[in-house]
Design an enzyme around this catalytic site. Structure first.
Site, PDB file in Angstrom:
ATOM      1  N   ASP A  44     -40.752  23.378 -12.368  1.00  8.07           N
ATOM      2  CA  ASP A  44     -41.661  24.460 -11.959  1.00  8.07           C
ATOM      3  C   ASP A  44     -43.111  24.040 -12.238  1.00  8.07           C
ATOM      4  OD1 ASP A  44     -40.959  24.567 -14.682  1.00  8.07           O
ATOM      5  OD2 ASP A  44     -41.384  26.712 -14.835  1.00  8.07           O
ATOM      6  N   HIS A  84     -33.997  37.011 -23.857  1.00 11.56           N
ATOM      7  CA  HIS A  84     -33.935  36.908 -22.391  1.00 11.56           C
ATOM      8  C   HIS A  84     -32.774  37.749 -21.848  1.00 11.56           C
ATOM      9  CE1 HIS A  84     -37.138  34.044 -21.502  1.00 11.56           C
ATOM     10  NE2 HIS A  84     -36.805  33.395 -22.592  1.00 11.56           N
ATOM     11  N   ASP A  95     -31.100  36.784 -16.909  1.00  9.90           N
ATOM     12  CA  ASP A  95     -32.379  36.732 -17.623  1.00  9.90           C
ATOM     13  C   ASP A  95     -33.034  38.105 -17.473  1.00  9.90           C
ATOM     14  OD1 ASP A  95     -34.908  35.758 -18.808  1.00  9.90           O
ATOM     15  OD2 ASP A  95     -34.091  33.774 -18.368  1.00  9.90           O
ATOM     16  N   GLU A 106     -36.156  31.374 -27.214  1.00 12.07           N
ATOM     17  CA  GLU A 106     -37.256  32.331 -27.236  1.00 12.07           C
ATOM     18  C   GLU A 106     -36.849  33.756 -27.605  1.00 12.07           C
ATOM     19  OE1 GLU A 106     -40.327  30.386 -24.101  1.00 12.07           O
ATOM     20  OE2 GLU A 106     -38.598  31.340 -23.164  1.00 12.07           O
TER      21      GLU A 106
HETATM   22  C1  ACM Z   1     -36.775  27.641 -21.736  1.00  7.16           C
HETATM   23  O1  ACM Z   1     -37.537  27.055 -20.972  1.00  7.16           O
HETATM   24  N1  ACM Z   1     -37.105  28.814 -22.244  1.00  7.16           N
HETATM   25  C2  ACM Z   1     -35.481  27.084 -22.089  1.00  7.16           C
END
Ligand code: ACM
Ligand code: ZN
Length: 497
Positions: free
Chosen positions: A394, A234, A159, A299
């Site tokens: 999270d 990412h 990432d 994203e």
């Molecule tokens: C994600 O939470 N961007 C898969």
């Protein structure tokens, strides 16, 4: 009986099978591996020692072809001892896991159990890019999955904040892209690393030898490790070493924290992007025996694709309508590569935009997951459900607890029903299962991870294993008390309110 996840059918009988200091198991070459693991965990949970013998055994494992469910088993405890039967080793392993939870004070209640999971995908995701975690902790985490009959470990290895896996062909990925400036003293969203000079000292990566060790550890516990390599977004950490693969060719720094929007993504018009990714994926395919490879897809900010000459040329050459279709082109191209290598690709649900590739599995994460699920089903793609409003660990466990974004309580996780009203029985077959995700922006240490993941992971295990009509919140809470005492033996820093 205090078993998590709750078995399909339990008949309790009166009486107990008593053990004295040891539990002896009938020797059998085919079950050596799982017996060894059972012995190790037994030592952590009880004072009993494990012995293997030819006769006068307490416990016997039997392969029974009549038990057809891949992961199903039967467990019988009576005066004669303990018998676990299954058609497959995985079922015998789960029978042993159930047995571990049944042993209280050196005695086991007489019972008959028949059991098999509801879903084939019972997953747990873990992000090691935002923060890096040792192999020792990864193994501890995987072992705790196994104790709850979860069977997929989705390893988020790359990432923006660090590349975490050795790739022999591109050593720069771990020499450069695995390291960022250490701004750990600042909150995640206040780390303006790009303005600072100096090399990165926060980071780390796993060598291929270490990855093999973890795969072996997980495989013995009947857990499939599914690696994730993020693309086309990412992925900005990669441009710290390979700027030529992004649209602008700008040399980035590995980000020390969060910044948004992140416009540095792979150039979809440059064939070198695909050469690079296919080289990387070739090593991933060789390393991981898993049936599945996750290729991200979430994203991806398309700002630079709109401005990039090469990306725009690709849109013309491939007769695409827009940047969404360009993303679809990207994912389809990589998917075909993986399918040819015999792997099934998985992507986050944005891969639906611009047209879904055939045979790719959609991981539905946005909102409650329903929209993505319905889109995927309409094209007969398989899905895995991990809606962020419920299964993102999270998120805070409570209004006033540690964590990010919203709140997702133990009860919300427990009450989650993946097959919502309106999904036909036929379509429900396209749902492989469920998964919870642990993103680690706000979890610098393994103790933080444990605090966020437990005990919600136990609720997930029950959602994944138990039929809807078998779930009972009040009764689950009682069973969880005993499971917490097991977690104590493993020194797990679970949330306890
Ligand atoms: C994600 O939470 N961007 C898969
Ligand atoms: Zn481009």
């Amino acid at each position: 009986m205090n078993i998590i996840p709750m078995p399909v059918k339990i008949i309790e009988k009166s009486g107990f099978y008593k053990l004295h200091k040891t539990i002896s198991v009938k020797r059998n070459e085919k079950t050596e591996n799982i017996i060894e693991i059972f012995g190790k965990e037994l030592n952590k949970i009880t004072d009993l020692k494990l012995e293997t013998t030819e006769k006068d055994f307490d416990l016997q494992l039997i392969f029974d072809e009549d038990i057809l469910q891949l992961e199903g088993y039967q467990l019988l405890v009576n005066n004669n001892g303990i018998r676990i039967s299954s058609g497959k080793t995985a079922g015998l392993f789960y029978g042993l896991i159930t047995l571990l939870q049944l042993i209280v004070k050196n005695e086991i209640p007489f019972c008959e159990i028949e059991d098999a999971p509801r879903f084939e995908w019972r997953g747990m995701h873990f992000d090691v890019s935002r923060h890096f975690f040792s192999i020792l902790f990864i193994k501890k985490f995987i072992n705790l999955l196994a104790l709850q009959k979860l069977n997929k470990f989705h390893w988020h290895l790359t990432d923006d904040n660090g590349w975490r896996i050795e790739i022999k062909k591109y050593p720069q990925l771990t020499e450069i892209c695995a390291w960022r400036k250490n701004l750990e003293h600042l909150p995640w969203n206040e780390r303006q690393e790009s303005k600072k000079k100096g090399n990165g000292s926060y980071g780390g990566f796993y060598t291929q030898a270490e990855i093999k060790e973890v795969i072996e550890y997980a495989t013995e516990r009947h857990i499939e490790i599914v690696p994730e390599i993020e693309m086309p977004g990412h992925s900005s950490e990669i441009f710290a070493a390979f700027p030529q693969l992004s649209c602008q060719g700008r040399k980035t720094k590995v980000a020390s924290g969060g910044y948004w929007p992140n416009t540095d993504i792979f150039c979809a018009g440059n064939d070198d992007t695909f050469i690079f990714l296919e080289d990387v994926l070739s090593e991933i395919v060789d390393l991981f025996p898993s049936k599945y490879i996750h290729i991200g897809g979430d994203e991806a900010n398309k700002t630079n694709w709109k401005k990039c000459v090469q990306c725009q040329q690709r849109i013309v050459d491939e007769n695409l309508k827009d940047e969404n279709e360009l993303q679809s082109y990207f994912i389809k191209r990589i998917s075909s590569f993986l399918l040819e290598k015999g792997k099934i690709p998985i992507g986050w649900d944005e891969i639906i935009e611009g047209g879904l590739a055939k045979d790719i599995v959609v991981m539905c994460w946005r909102g409650d997951g329903k929209d993505a699920l319905e889109s995927a089903i309409s094209t007969e793609n398989k899905t895995i459900l991990c809606p962020n409003s419920i299964l993102y660990f999270d998120w805070k466990q409570n209004e006033d607890s540690q964590g990010a974004f919203g709140v997702t309580t133990l009860k919300q996780v427990y009450d989650y029903e993946p097959i919502h009203a309106g999904i036909s029985l036929n379509d429900a077959d396209l749902i492989l299962g469920v998964q919870a995700n642990v993103w680690t922006e706000w979890m610098p240490t393994s103790k933080d991870v444990e605090f966020m993941a437990f005990p919600r992971m136990s609720a997930l295990a029950e959602v994944a294993w138990c039929e809807k009509n078998k779930k009972d919140w009040e009764e689950f809470q009682a069973r969880l008390q005993q499971f917490k005492s097991i977690l104590d033996k493993y020194n797990v820093n679970y949330y306890n309110k």
